[in-house]
Design an enzyme around this catalytic site. Structure first.
Site, short mmCIF file in Angstrom:
data_model
loop_
_atom_site.label_atom_id
_atom_site.label_comp_id
_atom_site.label_asym_id
_atom_site.label_seq_id
_atom_site.Cartn_x
_atom_site.Cartn_y
_atom_site.Cartn_z
CG ASP A 81 -2.24 -0.82 0.83
OD1 ASP A 81 -2.29 -1.44 -0.25
OD2 ASP A 81 -3.18 -0.83 1.65
CE1 TYR A 84 -4.05 2.96 1.64
CE2 TYR A 84 -1.93 3.86 2.31
CZ TYR A 84 -2.90 2.87 2.41
OH TYR A 84 -2.72 1.80 3.23
CG ASN A 119 -5.49 -4.00 -0.34
OD1 ASN A 119 -4.50 -3.95 0.38
ND2 ASN A 119 -6.65 -3.50 0.02
CG HIS A 213 -0.37 -5.35 1.60
ND1 HIS A 213 0.06 -4.19 2.20
CD2 HIS A 213 -1.74 -5.27 1.53
CE1 HIS A 213 -1.01 -3.43 2.48
NE2 HIS A 213 -2.10 -4.06 2.09
CG HIS A 222 -8.01 -5.46 6.64
ND1 HIS A 222 -9.10 -5.22 5.87
CD2 HIS A 222 -7.18 -4.39 6.46
CE1 HIS A 222 -8.96 -4.05 5.24
NE2 HIS A 222 -7.80 -3.54 5.59
CG ASP A 249 -5.32 -5.31 10.17
OD1 ASP A 249 -6.27 -4.74 9.56
OD2 ASP A 249 -5.42 -6.44 10.67
CG HIS A 250 -3.93 1.24 7.96
ND1 HIS A 250 -4.50 2.27 7.26
CD2 HIS A 250 -3.57 0.32 7.03
CE1 HIS A 250 -4.50 1.98 5.95
NE2 HIS A 250 -3.95 0.79 5.80
#
Ligand SMILES: *[C@@H]1O[C@H](CO)[C@@H](O)[C@H](O)[C@H]1NC(C)=O
Length: 328
Positions: A81, A84, A119, A213, A222, A249-250
């Site tokens: 990622d 963005y 993704n 990722h 997620h 997952d952030h």
């Protein structure tokens, strides 16, 4: 005369056998990184970052610069990622400079970056991120779908995890994905798993690290990626992989399970405060729902993993000993 036919047959079988070995050997592209004189290896891991500096991306980058200098890092790993919301529009997309080159400016970060795709990257022009044009714009950039990094004491296998996820194919919603290169998905995935397994089996390195990722084990938004749990995890377990490193997952997270350290470094910019699920407390060593990054310093006998917040405060420290007897 009687001996000649079996001998020829034997030779033919031998040639076929060698050819099969060649075909089944890891076909992943391979990069090498030489160790420093003291035999140690240090690197930073950041994920889910490219937002033109916003959502504290710049603060995280600044602290990465300081820690990178302190540890004399060898390289940086990005868990994907990278840009963005929808990857890059093409090789000339200014987001590359605005979210990468102009953000990670510290001298210590002017090292090779090893990037995988997330993704969100697949929602743009994937081939642009893989293009040598970007590397000409910024020589640090190295992005490939799946590849091997041989750093003497450690072997890293970078895995393209996005094509594993059914949802992106079956229920993509408003998102469109650039599946060029993944046309025959079933073959793509089974070949990739074979290559990953082969690379890990062939590796003589002390440490085996797999980078992707998507999460395998996670208490984050997620959570578990069921496709990877089913198909990738057994390969990691069978090959005594030490760490699986991911983003998606952030958050910053450490789950220690069955001898594998699952390390999530997805705090490169926007974080999801308070968004977490239950995970077995015996396994969950850290869950931090803010921004930050991770560092690893390793020698032949020990790896030390640290997580930092946007101010450079240490959130979590974990040492993994490598017993000589356990080594492959
Ligand atoms: C940036 O980090 C600070 C300090 O942790 C935090 O208070 C703030 O909410 C963050 N900003 C954003 C946009 O996430």
């Amino acid at each position: 005369m009687g001996m000649q036919i079996p001998f020829k047959k034997l030779m033919l079988l031998h040639i076929i056998f060698i050819a099969c070995l060649r075909l089944s050997a890891a076909e992943l592209q391979r990069f090498e990184h030489r160790l420093k004189h003291d035999g140690s290896l240090s690197f930073l891991v950041v994920g889910d970052w490219g937002r033109r500096g916003s959502y504290n991306q710049s603060l995280v980058a600044y602290q990465m610069g300081l820690i990178g200098e302190k540890l004399e890092i060898d390289f940086v790993i990005s868990t994907g990622d990278n840009f963005y919301e929808d990857g890059l529009t093409g090789e000339e997309d200014p987001a590359f400079l605005d979210s990468f080159t102009s953000i990670y400016t510290a001298p210590s970060l002017q090292k090779q970056w090893y990037n995988v795709l997330g993704n969100h990257d697949y929602r743009g022009d994937v081939e642009a991120q893989l293009s040598p044009v970007l590397t000409r714009k910024d020589s640090r950039w190295l992005c490939s779908r799946s590849f091997i990094l041989d750093a003497e004491i450690a072997e890293f296998v970078f895995v393209d995890t996005t094509p594993f996820v059914d949802e992106y194919f079956e229920d993509p919603g408003d998102s469109t994905y650039d599946w060029r290169g993944v046309y025959r998905r079933k073959e793509y995935l089974s070949d990739l798993l074979k290559d990953v397994d082969g690379a890990l089996k062939n590796s003589k390195a002390k440490w085996k690290i797999v980078v992707g990722h998507h999460t395998i084990k996670s208490a984050g938004h997620h959570g578990v990626t069921k496709e990877l749990l089913l198909r990738l995890l057994p390969i990691l377990e069978e090959n005594n992989v030490d760490m699986y490193v991911n983003g998606h997952d952030h958050c910053l997270q450490h789950i220690s399970s069955n001898g594998i350290e699952f390390l999530t470094s997805g705090g490169g910019s926007k974080a999801w405060r308070g968004d977490r699920n239950w995970w077995c407390p015996e396994e969950l060593k850290l869950y931090y729902d803010g921004q930050g990054f991770m560092s690893v310093k390793m020698t032949r006998s020990e790896a030390v993993v640290l997580f930092y917040d946007v101010h450079g405060n240490i959130l979590h420290k974990w040492s993994i000993p490598k017993e000589p007897l356990k080594a492959a």
